[in-house]
Design a protein around this motif. Structure first.
Motif, PDB file in Angstrom:
ATOM      1  N   LEU A   1       0.812  -1.214   0.000  1.00 46.24           N
ATOM      2  CA  LEU A   1       0.000   0.000   0.000  1.00 46.24           C
ATOM      3  C   LEU A   1       0.849   1.270   0.000  1.00 46.24           C
ATOM      4  O   LEU A   1       0.428   2.300  -0.545  1.00 46.24           O
ATOM      5  CB  LEU A   1      -0.924   0.013   1.225  1.00 46.24           C
ATOM      6  N   MET A   2       2.025   1.212   0.630  1.00 43.46           N
ATOM      7  CA  MET A   2       2.917   2.366   0.707  1.00 43.46           C
ATOM      8  C   MET A   2       4.315   1.967   0.262  1.00 43.46           C
ATOM      9  O   MET A   2       5.248   1.859   1.064  1.00 43.46           O
ATOM     10  CB  MET A   2       2.966   2.922   2.140  1.00 43.46           C
ATOM     11  N   PRO A   3       4.502   1.710  -1.018  1.00 42.76           N
ATOM     12  CA  PRO A   3       5.805   1.232  -1.500  1.00 42.76           C
ATOM     13  C   PRO A   3       6.925   2.241  -1.319  1.00 42.76           C
ATOM     14  O   PRO A   3       8.095   1.868  -1.326  1.00 42.76           O
ATOM     15  CB  PRO A   3       5.545   0.946  -2.987  1.00 42.76           C
ATOM     16  N   GLU A   4       6.580   3.533  -1.132  1.00 44.82           N
ATOM     17  CA  GLU A   4       7.621   4.548  -0.963  1.00 44.82           C
ATOM     18  C   GLU A   4       8.230   4.537   0.434  1.00 44.82           C
ATOM     19  O   GLU A   4       9.279   5.137   0.659  1.00 44.82           O
ATOM     20  CB  GLU A   4       7.045   5.942  -1.245  1.00 44.82           C
ATOM     21  N   VAL A   5       7.567   3.888   1.395  1.00 44.89           N
ATOM     22  CA  VAL A   5       8.073   3.844   2.763  1.00 44.89           C
ATOM     23  C   VAL A   5       9.038   2.672   2.904  1.00 44.89           C
ATOM     24  O   VAL A   5       8.665   1.525   2.653  1.00 44.89           O
ATOM     25  CB  VAL A   5       6.923   3.704   3.778  1.00 44.89           C
ATOM     26  N   PRO A   6      10.289   2.909   3.313  1.00 41.69           N
ATOM     27  CA  PRO A   6      11.266   1.814   3.440  1.00 41.69           C
ATOM     28  C   PRO A   6      10.846   0.810   4.518  1.00 41.69           C
ATOM     29  O   PRO A   6      10.168   1.157   5.484  1.00 41.69           O
ATOM     30  CB  PRO A   6      12.564   2.540   3.837  1.00 41.69           C
ATOM     31  N   ALA A   7      11.255  -0.424   4.340  1.00 40.60           N
ATOM     32  CA  ALA A   7      10.963  -1.464   5.331  1.00 40.60           C
ATOM     33  C   ALA A   7      11.618  -1.127   6.662  1.00 40.60           C
ATOM     34  O   ALA A   7      12.777  -0.714   6.714  1.00 40.60           O
ATOM     35  CB  ALA A   7      11.454  -2.819   4.818  1.00 40.60           C
ATOM     36  N   GLY A   8      10.884  -1.291   7.751  1.00 40.55           N
ATOM     37  CA  GLY A   8      11.406  -1.013   9.079  1.00 40.55           C
ATOM     38  C   GLY A   8      11.387   0.442   9.479  1.00 40.55           C
ATOM     39  O   GLY A   8      11.899   0.787  10.555  1.00 40.55           O
ATOM     40  N   HIS A   9      10.816   1.317   8.655  1.00 40.82           N
ATOM     41  CA  HIS A   9      10.769   2.741   8.999  1.00 40.82           C
ATOM     42  C   HIS A   9       9.785   2.968  10.150  1.00 40.82           C
ATOM     43  O   HIS A   9       8.738   2.304  10.223  1.00 40.82           O
ATOM     44  CB  HIS A   9      10.358   3.563   7.774  1.00 40.82           C
TER      45      HIS A   9
END
Length: 224
Positions: free
Chosen positions: A85-93
């Motif tokens: 849903l939010m591909p722009e947010v890095p994993a673990g942010h």
């Protein structure tokens, strides 16, 4: 802006009262307005005082959950969904945890408790924004989900109804659940269509199916 809105409301009320007095002969209209003002102020204070305990309780629970690592583990569980849903947010942010806490508070119907959590989530998402004057796609999607959030347990509404003497404060549970589910689904579908999000995949559909099962279980228990 809010000050102008309130001033407009007071001005319209005064004009309406003046019309009632001049054209309809209701000479006691201003006395009724003053009495109603004090009555509503008293009611507002009673509701606010009644909310203090509930908000302190649930905000304390969320703080304990955050310190105990529950939010971190829940963020990991929801990470695959938010990556779609939010591909722009890095994993673990940290934004994922903040968004999770806010949506959790909204699901419990804790509108006032969800506000500071929502502000924190938006600040975390803003830290990824390369154009500060323009909202990013994750911020827009979060705002949509926040506004139309599914309410599994509308605690605040139950409290309002109980304070006003409702015989069954939880009677609105099913209508609220159906209405908020429909609004969230509509908002998610429209936003994903505009942002061209790939939501028709195995990950999103599996989360949707799991959530649908939870809703069905809640509906069945409430009917029984």
């Amino acid at each position: 802006m809010l000050a102008h809105v309130w001033f407009s409301l007071f001005l319209l009320a005064f004009i309406a009262s003046l019309i009632q007095w001049v054209f309809f002969g209701q000479s006691d209209i201003f006395a009724e307005v003053i009495n109603a003002t004090f009555e509503m102020a008293k009611l507002g204070a009673e509701i606010a005082i009644g909310l203090i305990g509930v908000l302190c309780l649930w905000l304390g629970f969320f703080k304990i959950a955050e310190e105990a690592g529950v939010i971190r583990h829940l963020s990991r569980v929801l990470a695959p969904l938010f990556r779609k849903l939010m591909p722009e947010v890095p994993a673990g942010h940290p934004a994922i945890g903040s968004v999770t806490m806010n949506l959790g508070a909204n699901m419990l119907g804790l509108d006032n408790a969800a506000t500071p959590l929502g502000l924190k989530a938006m600040r975390d998402l803003q830290s990824l924004n390369r154009v500060p004057e323009q909202a990013t796609n994750p911020q827009i999607l979060f705002l949509v989900l926040n506004t139309s959030s599914v309410t599994l347990l509308p605690v605040t509404v139950f409290l309002f109804r109980a304070q006003q003497g409702a015989q069954d404060p939880a009677l609105v549970f099913i209508p609220i659940l159906l209405a908020t589910t429909a609004s969230t689904l509509a908002g998610l579908l429209l936003t994903s269509m505009i942002q061209k999000l790939a939501i028709w995949n195995r990950v999103v559909l599996s989360y949707a199916a799991s959530f649908a099962l939870v809703l069905a279980g809640l509906d069945r228990k409430s009917v029984v």
